[in-house]
Write an enzyme that holds these catalytic residues in place. Structure first.
Site, PDB file in Angstrom:
ATOM      1  N   PRO A 115       0.813  -1.215   0.000  1.00  0.00           N
ATOM      2  CA  PRO A 115       0.000   0.000   0.000  1.00  0.00           C
ATOM      3  C   PRO A 115       0.850   1.272   0.000  1.00  0.00           C
ATOM      4  CG  PRO A 115      -0.661  -1.479   1.789  1.00  0.00           C
ATOM      5  CD  PRO A 115       0.591  -2.039   1.205  1.00  0.00           C
ATOM      6  N   GLU A 143       2.224  -7.794   8.682  1.00  0.00           N
ATOM      7  CA  GLU A 143       2.136  -6.330   8.676  1.00  0.00           C
ATOM      8  C   GLU A 143       3.158  -5.675   7.761  1.00  0.00           C
ATOM      9  OE1 GLU A 143      -0.590  -5.105   9.977  1.00  0.00           O
ATOM     10  OE2 GLU A 143      -0.910  -7.210  10.482  1.00  0.00           O
ATOM     11  N   ARG A 198      -2.512  -9.057 -20.745  1.00  0.00           N
ATOM     12  CA  ARG A 198      -3.375  -8.581 -21.821  1.00  0.00           C
ATOM     13  C   ARG A 198      -2.606  -7.841 -22.907  1.00  0.00           C
ATOM     14  NH1 ARG A 198      -8.644  -8.550 -20.635  1.00  0.00           N
ATOM     15  NH2 ARG A 198      -9.137  -6.772 -21.941  1.00  0.00           N
ATOM     16  N   ASP A 253      -8.649  -1.515 -24.978  1.00  0.00           N
ATOM     17  CA  ASP A 253      -9.036  -1.493 -23.566  1.00  0.00           C
ATOM     18  C   ASP A 253      -9.219  -0.047 -23.159  1.00  0.00           C
ATOM     19  OD1 ASP A 253      -9.183  -4.148 -23.039  1.00  0.00           O
ATOM     20  OD2 ASP A 253      -7.238  -4.308 -22.054  1.00  0.00           O
TER      21      ASP A 253
END
Ligand code: ADE
Length: 268
Positions: free
Chosen positions: A96, A123, A161, A176
């Site tokens: 994150p 964590e 892709r 896309d």
């Protein structure tokens, strides 16, 4: 030697390698694996934990809740993956705290030709492993998941892709939505009427030039309404502004050029 095979090599470091069957055993990515267009190889830090309990976690110095990934098994797993990977393969840790994944980053990963994805658990990961063995941290959004496996699979799927042949001939990653920097236009399939709700006449008209123009209008209009930030860097032409304007007016909304330009500039 640089890579010139057009396929894509993925290495994955994970305590849950079995999760990756979601990409290797289903759908478009499964076919890509079967046809050798992509390769997904996994290394499990637990296989490099040599104590009796095969410990892979450890307490954080300084206290605090939860555990971190133990340095040595993780570090050894990354080293092994590096040895098996094409020369110069970069290591990306899902986190994150990382740079936000978007279409341009996906394109960059595809250009690399190979990538090692580190999926952390617990964590987090010791800062020194990040500094010594990881080239880049990447986030898939501002929320916290229980591990980096799902984010790593997002990367594998999105990058795959772009590999020539992974999508059918007709389908094309260039079409896309984010490849054009716009959200997708609305799409319809049979039947023509669902509970009295009709497919727009234009879509059924068979006039392909008109349909193309309508789709561009819808893509621009939606992007303007939902993600005006995406239009900031696009340097829209007069014609495109007019399409947004007509889209808004069709919906009974304020379609003045001034309002449109202002909203795009602010980006929300
Ligand atoms: N690991 C946990 N949450 C994550 C996120 N949002 N992006 C990337 N890796 C993660």
């Amino acid at each position: 030697m640089g890579r010139r095979l057009l396929n894509m090599w993925f290495g994955v470091i994970s305590l849950f390698p079995e999760m990756f069957v979601a990409v290797t055993e289903s759908g478009v990515t499964r076919r890509a694996c079967e046809r050798g267009l992509i390769e997904v190889h996994t290394w499990n830090p637990r296989d490099y934990a040599y104590d009796k309990y095969q410990t892979v976690d450890d307490k954080p110095y300084g206290g605090g809740p939860g555990m971190l990934m133990k340095v040595q098994p993780l570090s050894d797993a990354i080293s092994q993956a590096r040895k098996a990977a094409p020369l110069g393969t970069k290591v990306v840790c899902m986190s994150p705290q990382g740079e936000r994944l978007d279409h341009s980053l996906v394109t960059k990963f595809h250009d690399w030709g190979s990538i090692i994805l580190v999926a952390g658990r617990y964590e987090g990961i010791d800062e020194r492993v990040l500094q010594r063995q990881v080239d880049l941290e990447v986030s898939i959004g501002d929320y916290v998941l229980s591990g980096g496996e799902l984010p790593a699979m997002c990367v594998i799927d999105a990058v795959s892709r772009m590999v020539p042949g992974v999508l059918g001939d007709i389908q094309n990653a260039k079409e896309d939505s984010f490849a054009q920097g716009l959200l997708h236009f609305p799409q319809y399939t049979r039947p023509e009427i669902v509970d009295g709700d009709r497919v727009p006449d234009i879509v059924l008209s068979g006039d392909h030039a008109k349909i193309r123009r309508w789709r561009l209008q819808q893509a621009l209009g939606r992007t303007y309404e939902r993600r005006p930030d995406l239009l900031q860097s696009k340097n829209l032409q007069k014609d495109e502004i007019e399409l947004i304007s007509s889209y808004l007016k069709d919906k009974g909304l304020d379609g003045s050029v001034e309002t449109i330009l202002n909203k795009i500039q602010v980006g929300k």
